[in-house]
Scaffold this active site. Sequence first.
Site, PDB file in Angstrom:
ATOM      1  N   GLY A  69       0.802  -1.215   0.000  1.00 19.81           N
ATOM      2  CA  GLY A  69       0.000   0.000   0.000  1.00 19.81           C
ATOM      3  C   GLY A  69       0.832   1.261   0.000  1.00 19.81           C
ATOM      4  O   GLY A  69       0.319   2.350   0.273  1.00 19.81           O
TER       5      GLY A  69
ATOM      6  N   GLU B  35       4.241  -7.227   0.397  1.00 26.27           N
ATOM      7  CA  GLU B  35       3.825  -7.653  -0.944  1.00 26.27           C
ATOM      8  C   GLU B  35       3.635  -6.439  -1.856  1.00 26.27           C
ATOM      9  O   GLU B  35       2.534  -6.161  -2.332  1.00 26.27           O
ATOM     10  CB  GLU B  35       2.512  -8.436  -0.861  1.00 26.27           C
ATOM     11  N   PRO B  36       4.695  -5.703  -2.149  1.00 27.20           N
ATOM     12  CA  PRO B  36       4.547  -4.528  -2.999  1.00 27.20           C
ATOM     13  C   PRO B  36       4.333  -4.917  -4.456  1.00 27.20           C
ATOM     14  O   PRO B  36       4.949  -5.846  -4.968  1.00 27.20           O
ATOM     15  CB  PRO B  36       5.880  -3.801  -2.826  1.00 27.20           C
ATOM     16  N   GLY B  37       3.456  -4.208  -5.106  1.00 29.97           N
ATOM     17  CA  GLY B  37       3.257  -4.378  -6.549  1.00 29.97           C
ATOM     18  C   GLY B  37       3.516  -3.055  -7.222  1.00 29.97           C
ATOM     19  O   GLY B  37       4.550  -2.816  -7.838  1.00 29.97           O
TER      20      GLY B  37
ATOM     21  N   TYR C 202     -10.382   4.941 -11.980  1.00 32.33           N
ATOM     22  CA  TYR C 202     -10.049   5.421 -10.637  1.00 32.33           C
ATOM     23  C   TYR C 202      -9.899   6.941 -10.563  1.00 32.33           C
ATOM     24  O   TYR C 202      -9.487   7.454  -9.515  1.00 32.33           O
ATOM     25  CB  TYR C 202      -8.731   4.791 -10.159  1.00 32.33           C
TER      26      TYR C 202
ATOM     27  N   CYS D 291     -14.533   4.260 -28.543  1.00 33.43           N
ATOM     28  CA  CYS D 291     -15.817   4.854 -28.888  1.00 33.43           C
ATOM     29  C   CYS D 291     -16.711   4.994 -27.652  1.00 33.43           C
ATOM     30  O   CYS D 291     -17.755   4.362 -27.537  1.00 33.43           O
ATOM     31  CB  CYS D 291     -16.514   4.030 -29.971  1.00 33.43           C
ATOM     32  N   GLU D 292     -16.252   5.748 -26.692  1.00 31.76           N
ATOM     33  CA  GLU D 292     -17.022   6.239 -25.564  1.00 31.76           C
ATOM     34  C   GLU D 292     -16.144   7.265 -24.885  1.00 31.76           C
ATOM     35  O   GLU D 292     -15.006   7.487 -25.299  1.00 31.76           O
ATOM     36  CB  GLU D 292     -17.406   5.118 -24.591  1.00 31.76           C
TER      37      GLU D 292
ATOM     38  N   TYR E 243      -0.605  -1.905 -13.450  1.00 29.65           N
ATOM     39  CA  TYR E 243      -2.005  -1.934 -13.875  1.00 29.65           C
ATOM     40  C   TYR E 243      -2.218  -1.196 -15.200  1.00 29.65           C
ATOM     41  O   TYR E 243      -3.255  -0.605 -15.425  1.00 29.65           O
ATOM     42  CB  TYR E 243      -2.914  -1.377 -12.768  1.00 29.65           C
TER      43      TYR E 243
END
Length: 423
Positions: free
Chosen positions: A227, A268-270, A311, A342-343, A370
């Site tokens: 986090g 557990e870092p990502g 987000y 197309c949005e 991500y």
Amino acid sequence: MQLNNRTYQIQDVNVLDIADEFGLPLYVYDADKIIEKIGLLRSSFSGVNLKIKYAAKALTNISILKLMRQQGVEMDSVSVNEARMGMLAGFAPGQIMFTPSGVSFEEIREAVDLGLQLNVDSLPLLEWVGQTYGSQVAVSIRINPHISEGGNIKISTGHADSKFGVSILQRDAIRELTEKYQIPVSGLHIHTGSDFKNADAFLRGADILFDLAADYPNLTFIDFGSGFKVAYKEGDHVTDVAELGRKVSAAFQNFCQQYGRDIELWFEPGKFLVSESGHLLVKTNIVKENPTRTFVAVDSGLNHLIRPMMYDAYHDIKNISNPSVADETPVEKTYNVVGYICETDTFATDRSLPEVKPGDVLSFENAGAYGFSMASNYNARFRPAEVLVYEGRPYLIRQRETFDDLLRGQVDIPALNLEVIEQ
């Protein structure tokens, strides 16, 4: 990414040269930045028996996993397929934590058969493990501490209403099940979400786990998840990892003394490890001047970087073809940077950039976490290639998709191969 003589570089490699060699759009990752983050985490927790488990969901390319393994980092997975990729990258099954959320018991059985470290996050799963394996499979238990901090609610996982983990209020039920089936508990786990700015949230979670540890005398580790907040723009408040290391290490050392022996401290870092390493390079298709807005439309979209739309995430944008330098600052204009989906597909609103022209190459920063891992083929678009700059050279680590990739797996029904039915 560094600026040098009007040229953006990664490890002394010209980013525009990378774009020319591999085409656009393109994800580019800087191995040195990943290694730097690993080193920062290790040096900050030098006083404890630290184990880093890379949260592979952030970026699961097998070459990134190999880099993590090369640097002595182990792995955290949330699906058996992630774990299988880790094993292909050379991780031993025992080096891979498996933290599922509401998956089928069949997948749990597959994970146990592979030899993964199982992290249990529900009472029904804990009971199934006891009924199925008795005392034969050691587990860790993911606790929901009812701590609400961090960033966007969509990535906050430790509050009372979260689907993740076993509520700390169910402490007695956990103990009853582990005693009933004699389930070995080797670890306790907590992960309260992303974007914590200081050590306080970790310390509150630590107090909960340290107290719970009294119920389990044979622990080998305590896992604080991750986090850590990273900077997405200049001036962003980030997690002071050095301060975090000092405070959490001191608390953990005191716990180990009271517990009666030293155990391992896991993180557990990502995003922390890979976010800043990544750049999504795109080409400007058109610059569209409307009466109220000027749009920069690029050859990418939410299908390649969904975080701004999902987000409301901020990603810095650099005009690599017209960079700002200390002694020569180009004219800046205000743009909405948008994609080709197309949005509504907006990367940035009212963003001030050095003047953008058709054909200019832009870089979306912090695209390592991500980005590709959440990419899709929406609008039948191809996913980009990926490149890793390692020891001063760019390496292709994933090929750009082709039309054949879009058709792969589709099945043609012969009965539909007919003339058009007249109405």
